[in-house]
Scaffold this motif. Sequence first.
Motif, PDB file in Angstrom:
ATOM      1  N   GLY A   1      11.091  49.654  21.215  1.00  0.00           N
ATOM      2  CA  GLY A   1      12.057  50.719  20.944  1.00  0.00           C
ATOM      3  C   GLY A   1      13.503  50.262  20.842  1.00  0.00           C
ATOM      4  O   GLY A   1      14.414  51.066  20.929  1.00  0.00           O
ATOM      5  N   VAL A   2      13.709  48.953  20.657  1.00  0.00           N
ATOM      6  CA  VAL A   2      15.071  48.447  20.485  1.00  0.00           C
ATOM      7  C   VAL A   2      15.501  48.573  19.025  1.00  0.00           C
ATOM      8  O   VAL A   2      16.659  48.833  18.724  1.00  0.00           O
ATOM      9  N   LEU A   3      14.548  48.370  18.115  1.00  0.00           N
ATOM     10  CA  LEU A   3      14.793  48.547  16.685  1.00  0.00           C
ATOM     11  C   LEU A   3      13.827  49.613  16.176  1.00  0.00           C
ATOM     12  O   LEU A   3      12.698  49.703  16.660  1.00  0.00           O
ATOM     13  N   SER A   4      14.262  50.400  15.198  1.00  0.00           N
ATOM     14  CA  SER A   4      13.317  51.369  14.644  1.00  0.00           C
ATOM     15  C   SER A   4      12.748  50.813  13.348  1.00  0.00           C
ATOM     16  O   SER A   4      13.484  50.252  12.524  1.00  0.00           O
ATOM     17  N   PRO A   5      11.420  50.943  13.163  1.00  0.00           N
ATOM     18  CA  PRO A   5      10.775  50.396  11.965  1.00  0.00           C
ATOM     19  C   PRO A   5      11.292  51.079  10.704  1.00  0.00           C
ATOM     20  O   PRO A   5      11.630  52.256  10.736  1.00  0.00           O
TER      21      PRO A   5
ATOM     22  N   GLY B   1      12.722  32.357  13.033  1.00  0.00           N
ATOM     23  CA  GLY B   1      13.030  33.190  11.878  1.00  0.00           C
ATOM     24  C   GLY B   1      11.815  33.853  11.248  1.00  0.00           C
ATOM     25  O   GLY B   1      11.924  34.543  10.244  1.00  0.00           O
ATOM     26  N   ALA B   2      10.634  33.668  11.846  1.00  0.00           N
ATOM     27  CA  ALA B   2       9.408  34.229  11.262  1.00  0.00           C
ATOM     28  C   ALA B   2       9.344  35.743  11.407  1.00  0.00           C
ATOM     29  O   ALA B   2       8.609  36.406  10.689  1.00  0.00           O
ATOM     30  N   GLY B   3      10.104  36.307  12.366  1.00  0.00           N
ATOM     31  CA  GLY B   3      10.101  37.754  12.558  1.00  0.00           C
ATOM     32  C   GLY B   3       9.478  38.203  13.868  1.00  0.00           C
ATOM     33  O   GLY B   3       9.265  39.398  14.088  1.00  0.00           O
ATOM     34  N   LYS B   4       9.225  37.266  14.774  1.00  0.00           N
ATOM     35  CA  LYS B   4       8.545  37.584  16.038  1.00  0.00           C
ATOM     36  C   LYS B   4       9.392  38.528  16.900  1.00  0.00           C
ATOM     37  O   LYS B   4       8.917  39.562  17.366  1.00  0.00           O
ATOM     38  N   SER B   5      10.653  38.144  17.128  1.00  0.00           N
ATOM     39  CA  SER B   5      11.504  38.982  17.980  1.00  0.00           C
ATOM     40  C   SER B   5      11.710  40.356  17.359  1.00  0.00           C
ATOM     41  O   SER B   5      11.710  41.372  18.057  1.00  0.00           O
ATOM     42  N   THR B   6      11.877  40.393  16.048  1.00  0.00           N
ATOM     43  CA  THR B   6      12.067  41.681  15.366  1.00  0.00           C
ATOM     44  C   THR B   6      10.856  42.580  15.592  1.00  0.00           C
ATOM     45  O   THR B   6      11.001  43.770  15.898  1.00  0.00           O
ATOM     46  N   LEU B   7       9.659  42.017  15.474  1.00  0.00           N
ATOM     47  CA  LEU B   7       8.439  42.807  15.667  1.00  0.00           C
ATOM     48  C   LEU B   7       8.401  43.408  17.076  1.00  0.00           C
ATOM     49  O   LEU B   7       8.181  44.610  17.241  1.00  0.00           O
ATOM     50  N   VAL B   8       8.624  42.590  18.082  1.00  0.00           N
ATOM     51  CA  VAL B   8       8.476  43.131  19.442  1.00  0.00           C
ATOM     52  C   VAL B   8       9.634  44.064  19.802  1.00  0.00           C
ATOM     53  O   VAL B   8       9.461  44.967  20.617  1.00  0.00           O
ATOM     54  N   LYS B   9      10.776  43.877  19.191  1.00  0.00           N
ATOM     55  CA  LYS B   9      11.864  44.832  19.419  1.00  0.00           C
ATOM     56  C   LYS B   9      11.480  46.219  18.889  1.00  0.00           C
ATOM     57  O   LYS B   9      11.885  47.233  19.452  1.00  0.00           O
ATOM     58  N   MET B  10      10.705  46.258  17.819  1.00  0.00           N
ATOM     59  CA  MET B  10      10.230  47.555  17.322  1.00  0.00           C
ATOM     60  C   MET B  10       9.223  48.147  18.306  1.00  0.00           C
ATOM     61  O   MET B  10       9.220  49.351  18.562  1.00  0.00           O
ATOM     62  N   LEU B  11       8.370  47.295  18.878  1.00  0.00           N
ATOM     63  CA  LEU B  11       7.376  47.804  19.833  1.00  0.00           C
ATOM     64  C   LEU B  11       8.051  48.341  21.092  1.00  0.00           C
ATOM     65  O   LEU B  11       7.542  49.247  21.742  1.00  0.00           O
TER      66      LEU B  11
END
Length: 523
Positions: A60-64, A48-58
Amino acid sequence: MTGTLAPEAMPLLSVRKLTKLFGNFAACNGIDLDIAPGEIHALLGENGAGKSTLVKMLFGVLSPTEGDIIWQGQPVSVGSPSEARRLGIGMVFQHFSLFEALTVAENIALSLDPKISLKEIAREAEQLSRAYGLPLDPNAHVADLSVGERQRIEIVRALLQNPRLIILDEPTSVLTPQEADKLFETLAKLKAEGRSVLYISHRLEEVQRICDRATVLRHGKVTGACDPRKETPASLARMMVGSDVASVSRATGEALGAPQIEVMGLSVAPRTPFAVALKSISMNVRAGEVLAIAGVAGNGQGELFDALSGEYPVYNNDAIHLRGKPVGRLGINGRRLMGAGFVPEERHGHAAVPGMSLSDNLLLARSRSDRKAFLTGGFLRIVRGSTIKAAARRISETMDVRKSGADPLAGSLSGGNLQKFIVGRELDRQPSVLVVNQPTWGVDAGAASRIRQALVDLAKAGSAVIVISQDLDEIFEVATNIAVISDGMLSEAHPVEEMTLEKIGLLMGGIHTSQSGAAQHAH
Ligand code: ADP
Ligand code: MG
């Protein structure tokens, strides 16, 4: 390699003030990060720290929501995974994205230019897999492959695009120690070729082993950046959790008492096409003992828990004995009445009802006989609310459950705190036998250490405890004896002092050593 800049002068990838909001919640909150060419960079943090979210932005899976991604000195917007691949970023996801009915080559083809022929893909994939020590048959069907083999497909698929940066999201959480060692060799080769690796993990030992730098996240923010080799597991854990983590002290050298739970030749047919058959499982756990059952996910852990708890009673009544009495056909309440306690893996909706208060959850979990303790005058009278609230308070205090208000809804607690309450609820009944499945999955390190200590203390006080866990650190912390579950079979139990990671890995791979010492394949 372009330009004349020294490698350390320009990071391959930089991230500035990168933020991702989900509604009002910041999963990533102003993250700064630099990845140098040719380094293995760890991204550390609790669940839950945000690791997967960060790399998904890198990738292109999620937009910042805010912030910049800078690739080789140029600000870029990564709109999709194919744009990320074009830049030179490859990714191996935490949850694989493979089609079971297709072959390895067909799966790889899906992420490539459709003009390339399947034959060519198969040939290249095979070459790459050999070059990087990731043996793979391009014509095999994914459905027939192990988790480790599936991960190799993802890695080969990423490598086919010749990336400058490869991101791996918790790659070893599904691997045996031997498979993990192989993966580390592959990563070392990628690094030697000048590629960079962003490696997500919460395992401190492996981060110290293979990573050049580490960035630590907590609650979506960077809490530290360091050379992991210059840190201790304790100092890294402190960055991840924000406070010191108590180490668990185990019972040593105390004599074990009478058998509390015995399992003899327990076989259970799979209930669904995806379930694992249990094959002639035997174990014997005595008072004062913690039997820790290790295994890679999906090898029958859930099925074993269901059989032991009576969630699904088994056909053969004699296959399971609780304190000398056959209970195979008894359901979960019947077994609770005999003094057993159970903590299933899945938290929400199974062990706790999120929309109910902690005290109501407590009442719900009590067996009929326990409930009488909460009734005023014996027979079916009104539940004395204050008694059960007092019990909820006692449990919260003992287990250090952090909550808002005296008796909040279960769903309002963080995962770690709810799990402490659920484990505490079972411990409060002082069960003579306790079976727990993945007791600290997704729980922060502080809460995990509290839970492990409570399990050890229960055994010290004379109960028999079975801990089913994928976490080998946990296994070694709590175990008196260790057994390994693999493909629905359980190995013999061995004293923790005699077990090593290597032995566990061999047993995970399905090599069972018979009492004479001869190794044989279980299949
Ligand atoms: P980690 O990979 O470090 O375990 P994640 O990046 O998966 O953490 O999640 C960080 C936080 O963001 C978690 O609290 C998670 O519940 C939340 N989160 C992740 N994805 C979403 C989403 N799509 N919608 C809402 N919240 C999310
Ligand atoms: Mg994650």
